[in-house]
Design a protein around this motif. Structure first.
Motif, short mmCIF file in Angstrom:
data_model
loop_
_atom_site.label_atom_id
_atom_site.label_comp_id
_atom_site.label_asym_id
_atom_site.label_seq_id
_atom_site.Cartn_x
_atom_site.Cartn_y
_atom_site.Cartn_z
N LEU A 136 -8.08 -14.95 -15.77
CA LEU A 136 -7.41 -14.76 -14.48
C LEU A 136 -6.11 -15.54 -14.40
O LEU A 136 -5.93 -16.56 -15.05
CB LEU A 136 -8.34 -15.17 -13.34
N LYS A 137 -5.20 -15.05 -13.57
CA LYS A 137 -4.01 -15.84 -13.27
C LYS A 137 -3.66 -15.63 -11.80
O LYS A 137 -4.29 -14.82 -11.12
CB LYS A 137 -2.84 -15.45 -14.17
N ARG A 138 -2.71 -16.38 -11.31
CA ARG A 138 -2.36 -16.28 -9.90
C ARG A 138 -1.58 -15.00 -9.62
O ARG A 138 -0.72 -14.60 -10.40
CB ARG A 138 -1.54 -17.49 -9.48
N ALA A 139 -1.88 -14.40 -8.46
CA ALA A 139 -1.26 -13.13 -8.10
C ALA A 139 0.26 -13.22 -8.07
O ALA A 139 0.96 -12.29 -8.45
CB ALA A 139 -1.78 -12.66 -6.75
N ASN A 140 0.78 -14.37 -7.63
CA ASN A 140 2.23 -14.43 -7.42
C ASN A 140 3.03 -14.55 -8.71
O ASN A 140 4.25 -14.60 -8.68
CB ASN A 140 2.58 -15.56 -6.44
N GLU A 141 2.33 -14.58 -9.84
CA GLU A 141 3.07 -14.66 -11.10
C GLU A 141 3.65 -13.31 -11.50
O GLU A 141 4.66 -13.24 -12.20
CB GLU A 141 2.15 -15.16 -12.22
N GLY A 142 3.00 -12.26 -11.09
CA GLY A 142 3.48 -10.94 -11.50
C GLY A 142 2.99 -10.60 -12.89
O GLY A 142 2.54 -11.47 -13.65
N ALA B 203 4.26 -5.23 -8.42
CA ALA B 203 3.10 -4.33 -8.46
C ALA B 203 3.50 -2.88 -8.65
O ALA B 203 2.83 -2.13 -9.38
CB ALA B 203 2.27 -4.49 -7.18
N VAL B 204 4.60 -2.47 -8.02
CA VAL B 204 4.99 -1.06 -8.15
C VAL B 204 5.46 -0.77 -9.57
O VAL B 204 5.11 0.26 -10.16
CB VAL B 204 6.07 -0.71 -7.10
N ASP B 205 6.19 -1.72 -10.15
CA ASP B 205 6.62 -1.53 -11.55
C ASP B 205 5.41 -1.51 -12.48
O ASP B 205 5.38 -0.75 -13.45
CB ASP B 205 7.57 -2.67 -11.96
N ASP C 151 0.81 -1.22 0.00
CA ASP C 151 0.00 0.00 0.00
C ASP C 151 0.85 1.27 0.00
O ASP C 151 0.57 2.21 -0.75
CB ASP C 151 -0.95 0.01 1.21
N GLU C 152 1.87 1.30 0.84
CA GLU C 152 2.68 2.52 0.94
C GLU C 152 3.38 2.85 -0.38
O GLU C 152 3.43 4.00 -0.79
CB GLU C 152 3.71 2.39 2.07
N ALA C 153 3.90 1.80 -1.01
CA ALA C 153 4.64 2.03 -2.25
C ALA C 153 3.72 2.37 -3.41
O ALA C 153 4.10 3.09 -4.35
CB ALA C 153 5.47 0.79 -2.59
N LEU C 154 2.48 1.89 -3.36
CA LEU C 154 1.58 2.09 -4.51
C LEU C 154 0.79 3.39 -4.45
O LEU C 154 0.39 3.93 -5.49
CB LEU C 154 0.62 0.90 -4.62
N MET C 155 0.52 3.89 -3.24
CA MET C 155 -0.35 5.06 -3.11
C MET C 155 0.07 6.25 -3.99
O MET C 155 -0.78 6.93 -4.53
CB MET C 155 -0.43 5.49 -1.64
N PRO C 156 1.41 6.50 -4.13
CA PRO C 156 1.77 7.66 -4.96
C PRO C 156 1.37 7.51 -6.43
O PRO C 156 1.36 8.50 -7.16
CB PRO C 156 3.31 7.71 -4.84
N GLY D 285 -2.49 -5.16 -6.69
CA GLY D 285 -1.49 -4.61 -5.77
C GLY D 285 -0.72 -5.67 -5.02
O GLY D 285 0.19 -5.35 -4.26
N ASP D 286 -1.08 -6.94 -5.21
CA ASP D 286 -0.42 -7.99 -4.42
C ASP D 286 0.57 -8.80 -5.23
O ASP D 286 1.12 -9.77 -4.73
CB ASP D 286 -1.47 -8.90 -3.77
N GLY D 287 0.82 -8.43 -6.45
CA GLY D 287 1.79 -9.17 -7.27
C GLY D 287 3.21 -8.78 -6.90
O GLY D 287 3.44 -7.76 -6.25
#
Lengths: 264, 264, 264, 264
Positions: free
Chosen positions: A183-189, A232-234, A23-28, A227-229
């Motif tokens: 859909l795909k799994r979140a951990n794939e990125g 996510a920030v990239d 959350d902190e990294a994505l909010m901006p 936001g959970d991948g």
């Protein structure tokens, strides 16, 4: 006139000692946040903390209500009655609404989570119950749903009841030939190159290219990021850069005025 | 001019399939209700149902927030931080506030439950956090606490912060020589003859007689009934009859106007 | 040789401060108890207390596992995976098994509750996962299911895996023409005259009379009583009297020896 | 004869969709695991998965029961009665014991978590209730507690009741002059150089050096690692290397035979 676009993420999905998301990294990088309300994730302390974070970054906050199933993260379909969907939505959305009010903010929209999202998409009775709760809590009722919104029972009913229905797209996911999400799994990125291409094409043509290379015309007013991948920030930066390159600036959505339940 | 008195009960303390209390039978006899908000008891469906019941009987509704301990019914003291008390109160009270708003009602007051009540009574830091949440949610901040309110850390702080603190008495319980309540188990039921005598004496003299037959002067603006005892409805009738015999009519409390944090 | 019959009830379904059922009053009238294990109802203190009560009355104790949904009392179908059904059954049944061991008792059988019962009845994959957990926990694996047991996916699989499947009848309920139960709300109570007639007929003929007056041949080794109805104790007495009148004595079931997964 | 030492970590502290710790990476480096049982952390699926992981690495599994407070991760002291501590310990430890049995393993020991650990350390009544449950569930009753074990009410009582009490040390933490642990936040990580020195000194002399450079003689049979720190795996390697350098091999503890409640 400057063109604007809205970017939303699910957030506030930590629970007590367990963290989730960035959350902190994505909010901006975003303009609206769908905040968990304590049933599938989130808790009062997490909500207060995340509301403050959103306020600090000028991010508009919507509710992200879910099923009362922490263990299943609200992803296991449950046989709820319309009365239960109404009461659960009122309670969760109302709790967040009050946390926002305590911070001089207003509830921006509602976007259901996980299995609740799917249940409302499939059932008119549940969709009507949900829409009723949204109207009673939201100052300017607005719900977010994946485009094409015609595919969801709840959005057809909500629009008839005067709720502004916001179609959203995921540029980190593939689409099938009728605009359905794959859909795909979140951990794939996310594949950032694909994301960039999909976004550019959509901004140019109003189309997404399906997995079978078929162009599908889509209407969207918001972009949702996972936001959970792991990247996510990239992903957020890729979307922001793509919007900037096409001369869009970021801004939270303003509700479309409606007349007698229809968009003006 | 007609003199009025307020009678309050805890209510909405069922949970899902489990029932507690006699809300339907008691509502005709009371003026304000302290409603459980889902942490120690209550759930969204129960809250909606009980709010509708209160509305039907013209009963004003306050929040009855508790510790997040369903198994212990919020009666087991927990080591919470002030931040947790603030967030938990905001969330619970806010959820109820929104359920009320959806039924064109307003939150009337806040009265903490069980161990939370005791923790706030003992700790200024927790009391301040609680009072802050109340001010942010209540349109006209009001909290109920057993008389004498000077005994509680939270009421001293709340009054300083401009909250109207309502002292309440229990006529089904005995008092010690300094006005402290002598608790007993809910399942024993109230002694109705004793209750009648205690009430009559108080209305006449402003005193309760302690277990040692010592008169103790008390100030009270509301009467609390235990709604979970075996003869709760008879207890309510006894109180109502006693008030009527002394020419009181029933009415929910109206907040006392305050100036700079002090009652005018 | 004395003929014996088994009577079972669901019990231990209180939760913390909330009571349910009439366990103390019913224990003298039954031979086996299906005990809630903390997911849909029950909690560690309630389990310990109810195990002691059962022991005092010579009642054999089985597990009554349910969905992790206290709010819905385990009655709302949830989309669980076989792995989740396996782990949840192992955990709940294992916890009870250890509470029994601490009181020098052994787990007698397993009988799933509410929506879990229905889900196992409908799905072979879930039924197999459940049966696997039962085999690992029960010293002599035995499950109870309503007759005719052929109607349930889980019982067909369980029998193949060597579990003793006990068919049970409800004499306080009506049956349809193929032996299916016609459910009614618990708070209606049982019609004792009907119950007496149905039981007498079954003991005489091995048949129940359907709602359309059609005789349906049924096999049963246990009788289940609803312990949460308003006249549950009278219902228990009616069943006991009916069995005594037909020269049956009460005794908990002893598992039927099986060879290679089939009853000998 | 080869000298052996035991290394234990807390594990299985994920909950549903939320991950915690580095169980997979740490299992190769340890000999015993304290597994969360679903009250403060852990859930049936996580327990099954982590038991299988432990079995694969030859790690002995103990129970790590905690308070029924997921939101507070079992770290908020709660006013529990001895009966509640007994029942909660029996339930949690019993559930894990059955999951182990289903995987042909036996419960190795019990080590209470967080606030429960502190409550048992401070209260003889709670300690006695806990010890009673341990004796009823553990085949060879053994509990782990930080050295010096004389500091804890529960260990004095447990030893008298015939439980093998295992003193453990933390080489990633500092000690005060009487052997008390100086806690720090998990997210700080361990100072590996300090850890190495502390361990070497202890193996050589049986002493730890306090923060005031005072040598304190300590008895220990196990080493506990914090598995949730940012460099937990490096910490484990540092401990393992230090033990190897001093000619110790790793092995789970075998209970010390006791006679009439005293170590032989």
């Amino acid at each position: 006139m400057a063109r604007t676009f809205d970017i939303n993420i699910d957030c506030g999905e930590s629970f007590g000692n367990w963290n989730m998301g960035a959350d902190e990294a994505l909010m901006p990088h975003i303009t609206t946040a769908n905040m968990a309300c304590g049933f599938h994730a989130g808790d009062p302390m997490t909500m207060v903390k995340t509301v403050r974070l959103a306020k600090q970054h000028g991010v508009a906050v919507g509710a992200h209500p879910g099923l009362a199933d922490l263990l299943g993260f609200g992803r296991r379909t449950m046989a709820l009655s319309p009365e239960e969907v109404y009461a659960d939505t009122l309670y969760q959305t109302g709790a967040l609404s009050s946390v926002l009010k305590a911070h001089d903010m207003e509830l921006h929209h509602v976007k259901p989570h996980g299995a609740l999202y799917s249940m409302l998409s499939a059932s008119e009775a549940l969709g009507e119950a949900f829409a009723r709760a949204v109207i009673e809590i939201c100052p300017e009722p607005m719900i977010y749903y994946p485009a094409p919104v015609e595919n969801h029972a709840v959005t057809r009913i909500a629009a008839d009841m005067g709720i502004d229905v916001v179609p959203e797209l995921y540029f980190d996911l593939s689409y099938d030939d009728v605009g359905g999400l794959i859909l795909k799994r979140a951990n794939e990125g996310a594949d950032l190159a694909d994301t960039k291409l999909r976004l550019a094409r959509f901004l140019e043509s109003g189309e997404v290219l399906s997995v079978n290379d078929k162009p599908v015309a889509m209407t969207a007013r918001s972009i949702c990021l996972h936001g959970d991948g792991p990247n996510a920030v990239d992903l957020a930066r890729t979307i922001c850069d793509g919007l900037a390159a096409a001369d869009y600036t970021l801004a939270p959505l303003v509700p479309t005025p409606t007349i007698a339940g229809k968009a003006a």
